[in-house]
Design an enzyme around this catalytic site. Structure first.
Site, PDB file in Angstrom:
ATOM      1  N   ASP A  16     -16.242  14.551  68.402  1.00 35.40           N
ATOM      2  CA  ASP A  16     -15.578  15.543  67.560  1.00 35.40           C
ATOM      3  C   ASP A  16     -15.144  14.917  66.249  1.00 35.40           C
ATOM      4  OD1 ASP A  16     -14.037  17.615  66.540  1.00 35.40           O
ATOM      5  OD2 ASP A  16     -12.564  17.601  68.166  1.00 35.40           O
ATOM      6  N   MET A  57     -12.888  11.019  69.623  1.00 39.81           N
ATOM      7  CA  MET A  57     -12.576  11.493  68.269  1.00 39.81           C
ATOM      8  C   MET A  57     -13.257  10.571  67.265  1.00 39.81           C
ATOM      9  SD  MET A  57     -10.956  14.274  68.418  1.00 39.81           S
ATOM     10  CE  MET A  57     -10.902  14.399  66.627  1.00 39.81           C
ATOM     11  N   ASP A 100      -9.298  24.174  68.279  1.00 38.45           N
ATOM     12  CA  ASP A 100      -8.446  23.049  67.868  1.00 38.45           C
ATOM     13  C   ASP A 100      -7.015  23.499  67.640  1.00 38.45           C
ATOM     14  OD1 ASP A 100     -10.187  20.747  67.682  1.00 38.45           O
ATOM     15  OD2 ASP A 100     -11.202  21.800  66.051  1.00 38.45           O
ATOM     16  N   MET A 102      -4.051  19.148  70.232  1.00 42.69           N
ATOM     17  CA  MET A 102      -3.486  18.059  69.421  1.00 42.69           C
ATOM     18  C   MET A 102      -2.004  18.350  69.276  1.00 42.69           C
ATOM     19  SD  MET A 102      -6.642  17.848  66.768  1.00 42.69           S
ATOM     20  CE  MET A 102      -7.288  19.423  67.312  1.00 42.69           C
ATOM     21  N   MET A 113      -3.209  22.518  66.806  1.00 44.45           N
ATOM     22  CA  MET A 113      -2.453  21.434  66.154  1.00 44.45           C
ATOM     23  C   MET A 113      -1.004  21.854  65.960  1.00 44.45           C
ATOM     24  SD  MET A 113      -5.159  20.516  63.169  1.00 44.45           S
ATOM     25  CE  MET A 113      -6.884  20.192  63.533  1.00 44.45           C
ATOM     26  N   HIS A 136     -15.218  25.584  70.426  1.00 44.49           N
ATOM     27  CA  HIS A 136     -14.205  24.524  70.427  1.00 44.49           C
ATOM     28  C   HIS A 136     -12.971  25.048  69.686  1.00 44.49           C
ATOM     29  CE1 HIS A 136     -12.951  20.282  70.655  1.00 44.49           C
ATOM     30  NE2 HIS A 136     -12.506  20.418  69.414  1.00 44.49           N
ATOM     31  N   HIS A 144      -8.907  21.998  72.620  1.00 45.64           N
ATOM     32  CA  HIS A 144      -8.513  20.620  72.283  1.00 45.64           C
ATOM     33  C   HIS A 144      -7.072  20.659  71.790  1.00 45.64           C
ATOM     34  CE1 HIS A 144      -9.303  17.076  69.224  1.00 45.64           C
ATOM     35  NE2 HIS A 144      -8.444  16.740  70.163  1.00 45.64           N
ATOM     36  N   SER A 146     -16.569  24.309  66.161  1.00 44.08           N
ATOM     37  CA  SER A 146     -15.110  24.385  66.094  1.00 44.08           C
ATOM     38  C   SER A 146     -14.703  25.584  65.248  1.00 44.08           C
ATOM     39  CB  SER A 146     -14.537  23.107  65.481  1.00 44.08           C
ATOM     40  OG  SER A 146     -13.173  23.334  65.158  1.00 44.08           O
TER      41      SER A 146
HETATM   42  C1  DX5 Z   1     -10.276  17.499  63.923  1.00 41.46           C
HETATM   43  C2  DX5 Z   1     -10.716  18.585  64.891  1.00 41.46           C
HETATM   44  C3  DX5 Z   1     -12.164  18.851  64.831  1.00 41.46           C
HETATM   45  C4  DX5 Z   1     -12.620  19.435  63.545  1.00 41.46           C
HETATM   46  C5  DX5 Z   1     -14.065  19.108  63.347  1.00 41.46           C
HETATM   47  O1  DX5 Z   1      -8.926  17.312  64.016  1.00 41.46           O
HETATM   48  O2  DX5 Z   1     -10.404  18.217  66.200  1.00 41.46           O
HETATM   49  O3  DX5 Z   1     -12.604  19.658  65.910  1.00 41.46           O
HETATM   50  O4  DX5 Z   1     -12.433  20.808  63.475  1.00 41.46           O
HETATM   51  O5  DX5 Z   1     -14.415  19.500  62.086  1.00 41.46           O
HETATM   52  P1  DX5 Z   1     -15.632  18.878  61.303  1.00 41.46           P
HETATM   53  O6  DX5 Z   1     -16.852  19.110  62.128  1.00 41.46           O
HETATM   54  O7  DX5 Z   1     -15.641  19.634  60.031  1.00 41.46           O
HETATM   55  O8  DX5 Z   1     -15.357  17.420  61.134  1.00 41.46           O
HETATM   56 ZN    ZN Z   2     -11.360  19.188  68.136  1.00 45.19          ZN
END
Ligand code: DX5
Ligand code: ZN
Length: 228
Positions: free
Chosen positions: A185, A147, A45, A78, A47, A43, A76, A20
């Site tokens: 994840d 998740m 992320d 969010m 948000m 990956h 991904h 990620s």
């Molecule tokens: C959480 C994200 C993950 C996160 C994982 O909201 O979707 O992808 O970056 O990070 P680690 O591996 O540090 O838990």
């Molecule tokens: Zn993620």
């Protein structure tokens, strides 16, 4: 159908690794992506500060990552009502887009739109959402993301109940004859990677376990070693 390939020691790369970039140094995004060139996906992320209590980054960072790397961009989302932005993320360089079942009123329409954009369609759910919530759409997706932390931040602790969720999903997908990926994840480390693969996960996301002080290549190697 069982999944012997996932635990077969002669196929150590059967489990895909998806670092990620949330945990990388954005001032050095290009170098960080080069360091994980041996991964299977990057990956990404995204948000929005509403669906999750944090804002990460959006389209320009994905576009920059796309220019800097030929890795499969596993996005991904969010974000609330992700259907508003699917085309934009596809055009910015996503190869796969995963949406939360809690974030849209019409999950089938959302995954169908992703496929119509020519991208790999994924669905995901928060740890507190019953697994049954994704069951109606399993036949229509290419990936299901479990998740294993409450989404919003990197570096959180793995929720152990996630292992049983992976096992249940493995069974449901096998019953359907689906070859959809099961991605996990949140809180993935070399200490739990093997157990997740044995439970039926086929893609492991890891942020803080990859982008540590000794760099992404070393972190990736530690995860690979844990899976052999
Ligand atoms: C959480 C994200 C993950 C996160 C994982 O909201 O979707 O992808 O970056 O990070 P680690 O591996 O540090 O838990
Ligand atoms: Zn993620």
């Amino acid at each position: 159908m069982s999944v012997p390939a996932q635990s077969d020691p002669i196929l150590p790369h059967a489990v895909k690794l998806a670092p990620s970039i949330l945990s990388c140094d954005f001032a050095r995004l290009g170098e960080e992506l080069q360091a994980i060139a041996g991964a299977d996906y990057a990956h990404v992320d995204v948000m929005d500060g509403t669906f999750v209590p944090n804002i990460s980054f959006g389209l320009p960072i994905l576009a920059a990552a796309r220019r800097a790397s030929s890795l499969f961009m596993d996005v991904h989302l969010m974000i609330e009502r992700p259907e508003r932005y699917l085309r934009d993320f596809a055009e910015a360089g996503a190869d796969g887009i995963t949406v939360h079942v809690e974030a849209t009123q019409h999950i089938h329409r959302a995954v169908q739109s992703i496929r119509e954009l020519g991208k790999r369609a994924g669905v995901t759910l928060n740890p507190g959402t019953p697994l049954e919530a994704v069951r109606p759409v399993l036949a229509d997706v290419d990936l299901v993301l479990v998740m294993s932390v409450n989404p919003g931040f990197g570096g959180q602790k793995f929720l152990p109940a996630s292992l049983d969720r992976v096992r249940t999903l493995r069974r449901w997908l096998d019953e359907l004859g689906s070859s959809a990926e099961i991605e996990v994840d949140g809180g993935v480390t070399p200490a739990n990677a093997r157990a997740l693969a044995d439970a039926g996960a086929t893609v492991l996301v890891a942020g803080s376990a990859v982008f540590g002080p000794d760099g992404g290549a070393a972190g990736l190697q530690r995860l690979r070693a844990a899976l052999v």
